[in-house]
Design a protein around this motif. Structure first.
Motif, mmCIF file in Angstrom:
data_model
loop_
_atom_site.group_PDB
_atom_site.id
_atom_site.type_symbol
_atom_site.label_atom_id
_atom_site.label_comp_id
_atom_site.label_asym_id
_atom_site.label_seq_id
_atom_site.Cartn_x
_atom_site.Cartn_y
_atom_site.Cartn_z
ATOM 1 N N PRO A 108 -3.587 5.678 15.390
ATOM 2 C CA PRO A 108 -2.497 4.973 15.426
ATOM 3 C C PRO A 108 -2.677 3.366 14.871
ATOM 4 O O PRO A 108 -3.551 2.897 14.615
ATOM 5 C CB PRO A 108 -1.946 4.773 17.013
ATOM 6 C CG PRO A 108 -3.244 4.632 17.772
ATOM 7 C CD PRO A 108 -4.280 5.697 17.000
ATOM 8 N N ASN A 109 -1.461 3.072 14.365
ATOM 9 C CA ASN A 109 -1.385 1.483 13.927
ATOM 10 C C ASN A 109 -2.406 1.329 12.593
ATOM 11 O O ASN A 109 -2.703 0.160 12.457
ATOM 12 C CB ASN A 109 -1.638 0.610 15.229
ATOM 13 C CG ASN A 109 -0.835 0.619 16.297
ATOM 14 O OD1 ASN A 109 0.230 0.976 16.174
ATOM 15 N ND2 ASN A 109 -1.258 0.398 17.437
ATOM 16 N N ARG A 110 -2.381 2.220 11.630
ATOM 17 C CA ARG A 110 -2.758 2.215 10.714
ATOM 18 C C ARG A 110 -2.351 2.771 9.543
ATOM 19 O O ARG A 110 -1.953 3.932 9.712
ATOM 20 C CB ARG A 110 -4.506 2.586 10.670
ATOM 21 C CG ARG A 110 -5.426 1.678 11.629
ATOM 22 C CD ARG A 110 -5.682 0.250 10.937
ATOM 23 N NE ARG A 110 -6.524 -0.486 11.956
ATOM 24 C CZ ARG A 110 -6.121 -1.336 12.675
ATOM 25 N NH1 ARG A 110 -4.600 -1.556 12.893
ATOM 26 N NH2 ARG A 110 -6.824 -2.138 13.352
ATOM 27 N N ARG A 111 -2.101 2.105 8.539
ATOM 28 C CA ARG A 111 -1.266 2.715 7.233
ATOM 29 C C ARG A 111 -2.132 3.898 6.734
ATOM 30 O O ARG A 111 -1.763 4.634 5.800
ATOM 31 C CB ARG A 111 -0.904 1.911 6.402
ATOM 32 C CG ARG A 111 0.130 0.994 6.872
ATOM 33 C CD ARG A 111 0.911 0.322 5.776
ATOM 34 N NE ARG A 111 0.373 -1.059 5.141
ATOM 35 C CZ ARG A 111 0.932 -1.725 4.430
ATOM 36 N NH1 ARG A 111 2.237 -1.719 4.141
ATOM 37 N NH2 ARG A 111 0.276 -2.731 4.102
ATOM 38 N N TYR A 112 -3.424 3.477 6.590
ATOM 39 C CA TYR A 112 -4.451 4.370 5.877
ATOM 40 C C TYR A 112 -5.896 4.515 6.931
ATOM 41 O O TYR A 112 -6.202 3.473 7.251
ATOM 42 C CB TYR A 112 -4.698 4.167 4.353
ATOM 43 C CG TYR A 112 -4.969 2.915 4.180
ATOM 44 C CD1 TYR A 112 -6.207 2.230 4.369
ATOM 45 C CD2 TYR A 112 -4.009 2.068 3.435
ATOM 46 C CE1 TYR A 112 -6.594 0.749 4.115
ATOM 47 C CE2 TYR A 112 -4.366 0.678 3.246
ATOM 48 C CZ TYR A 112 -5.602 0.112 3.480
ATOM 49 O OH TYR A 112 -5.690 -1.214 3.029
ATOM 50 N N VAL A 113 -6.400 5.687 6.791
ATOM 51 C CA VAL A 113 -7.490 5.704 7.240
ATOM 52 C C VAL A 113 -8.558 6.830 6.642
ATOM 53 O O VAL A 113 -8.123 7.699 5.755
ATOM 54 C CB VAL A 113 -7.324 6.568 8.769
ATOM 55 C CG1 VAL A 113 -8.780 7.213 9.414
ATOM 56 C CG2 VAL A 113 -6.557 5.636 9.647
ATOM 57 N N VAL A 114 -9.840 6.461 6.413
ATOM 58 C CA VAL A 114 -10.823 7.509 5.739
ATOM 59 C C VAL A 114 -11.848 7.628 6.790
ATOM 60 O O VAL A 114 -12.551 7.036 7.487
ATOM 61 C CB VAL A 114 -11.548 6.536 4.572
ATOM 62 C CG1 VAL A 114 -12.282 5.578 4.908
ATOM 63 C CG2 VAL A 114 -12.041 7.461 3.631
#
Length: 383
Positions: free
Chosen positions: A195-201
């Motif tokens: 949650p609370n992240r616009r992008y994740v890798v």
């Protein structure tokens, strides 16, 4: 007509079923202090830096029968303007791609087979938008082949569902549109929602939150390929203050009231007004997509591109267009605004015409955390 009714019933059941549901499944807490946000951004940028010398190849994937317009047009336009990569739209068949939710089409997609012949080692990056169906066999198979060849993937919004169908979310951390959260966790029990992240890798597979995350994510990719200075200059040109991954996920959920409003609006599709957006050579893809997407998501408007014939957009994409009845209401676009600022102005105009509740519903669908005083800032920028 009956196809639309059947689709409506399925969507309505899904909406009511998700109302009140939590995310379910594993979640990672996201730390929101500035140092952690900065570190997460740097991790993303480092993970997507080119692995080889030379100009990287970016394939923006599309499904000919239907691809979400903002998910497709914004990544393509941002990367083309950046000038840091060779960017191509790739689809199962060459030629035309239908867009949704607005009634538009673009030409110029390269078919997968010819792309593979031209780039036998595969793409360096594949951008995956939301698609009308998330399990098209040609799309799924091509993604699996590209992944085996080492391409890094970026699933924009519900493009995460498409990546999941290709088996590329299993065991990974992911973001994704808030509406898809429960579905993705159910389909991929070994995956972990962040949650609370616009992008994740995670190990070469990146995912984003809803529709409006595409610009900050592409700016992060531009930084990875072309450096921070190039990304900063482009952000200024687009009207974007920053591209950090911080995002407040809490407001984006479907409670029973919102679910019922959504069902009622979709059921009343016969109330749609046919609107036109006037386009010409060099029209801005980003402003066009954001405005048309937002107006269409009010549930009251269907938008078509109006021109005497096909037009070449600023990115170079060819937009199919034909004259629309001059009496149809016109989607207002303001050339005085920077492209991304168009969305704030459009949301303000939606609130004026249909009320704040409908504007908020559009913001929910687009997962757009509109900051305060946006109307005043947009009006000031326009003047």
């Amino acid at each position: 007509m009956w196809k639309r009714i059947r689709a409506l019933i399925g969507t309505s059941i899904a909406a009511l079923g998700l109302a009140g549901c939590g995310a379910g499944g594993p979640q990672l807490p996201a730390q929101d202090d500035a140092a952690t946000i900065g570190r997460d951004k740097q991790v993303f940028v480092e993970a997507l830096k080119p692995r080889a010398e030379g100009r990287p190849v970016v394939a923006v994937l599309a499904l000919n029968e239907g691809t979400e317009m903002t998910d497709l047009l914004l990544p393509y336009a941002v990367l083309q303007r950046a000038g840091v990569a060779e960017v191509r739209i790739v689809a199962p068949r060459a030629g035309r791609v239908s867009l949704y939710p607005a009634l538009m089409e673009v030409d110029g997609a390269q078919d997968m087979a010819s792309f593979d012949r031209m780039h036998p080692s595969g793409a360096d990056y594949v951008i995956v938008p939301a698609m009308r169906t998330d399990d098209d066999p040609a799309v799924t198979g091509w993604l699996q082949r590209q992944a085996r060849q080492g391409a890094r993937m970026v699933g924009v919004c519900s493009g995460a569902r498409v990546l999941g169908r290709a088996g590329l979310l299993d065991g990974r951390r992911f973001a994704g549109h808030w509406y898809d959260r429960s579905t993705l966790l159910r389909r991929h029990p070994g995956a972990t929602y962040v949650p609370n992240r616009r992008y994740v890798v995670d190990r070469g597979i990146a995912t984003t939150t809803g529709i409006t995350a595409s610009v900050p994510t592409m700016l992060a990719l531009v930084e990875a390929i072309g450096g921070r200075q190039r990304a900063q200059a482009l952000a200024s040109e687009l009207g974007v203050a920053g591209w950090e991954p911080a995002h407040d996920s809490a407001p984006f959920k479907l409670d029973a009231g919102r679910a019922w409003t959504y069902v009622v609006d979709k059921a009343a599709f016969w109330r749609d007004e046919r609107w036109r957006v006037e386009v010409q050579e060099g029209s801005d893809d980003i402003a066009l997509a954001l405005a048309a997407d937002a107006w269409t998501r009010t549930g009251r408007v269907s938008v078509a591109a109006s021109a005497s014939g096909p037009v070449r957009l600023k990115s170079g994409l060819l937009l199919a267009a034909q004259p629309v009845d001059g009496g149809a209401p016109r989607v207002p676009l303001s050339p005085a605004l920077r492209p991304v600022q168009q969305l704030d102005l459009t949301l303000c105009e939606i609130a004026e015409r249909y009320g704040p509740a409908r504007r908020d519903r559009v913001m929910q669908e687009m997962e757009y955390p509109r900051p305060g005083n946006a109307c005043e800032r947009a009006a000031s920028a326009r003047s």
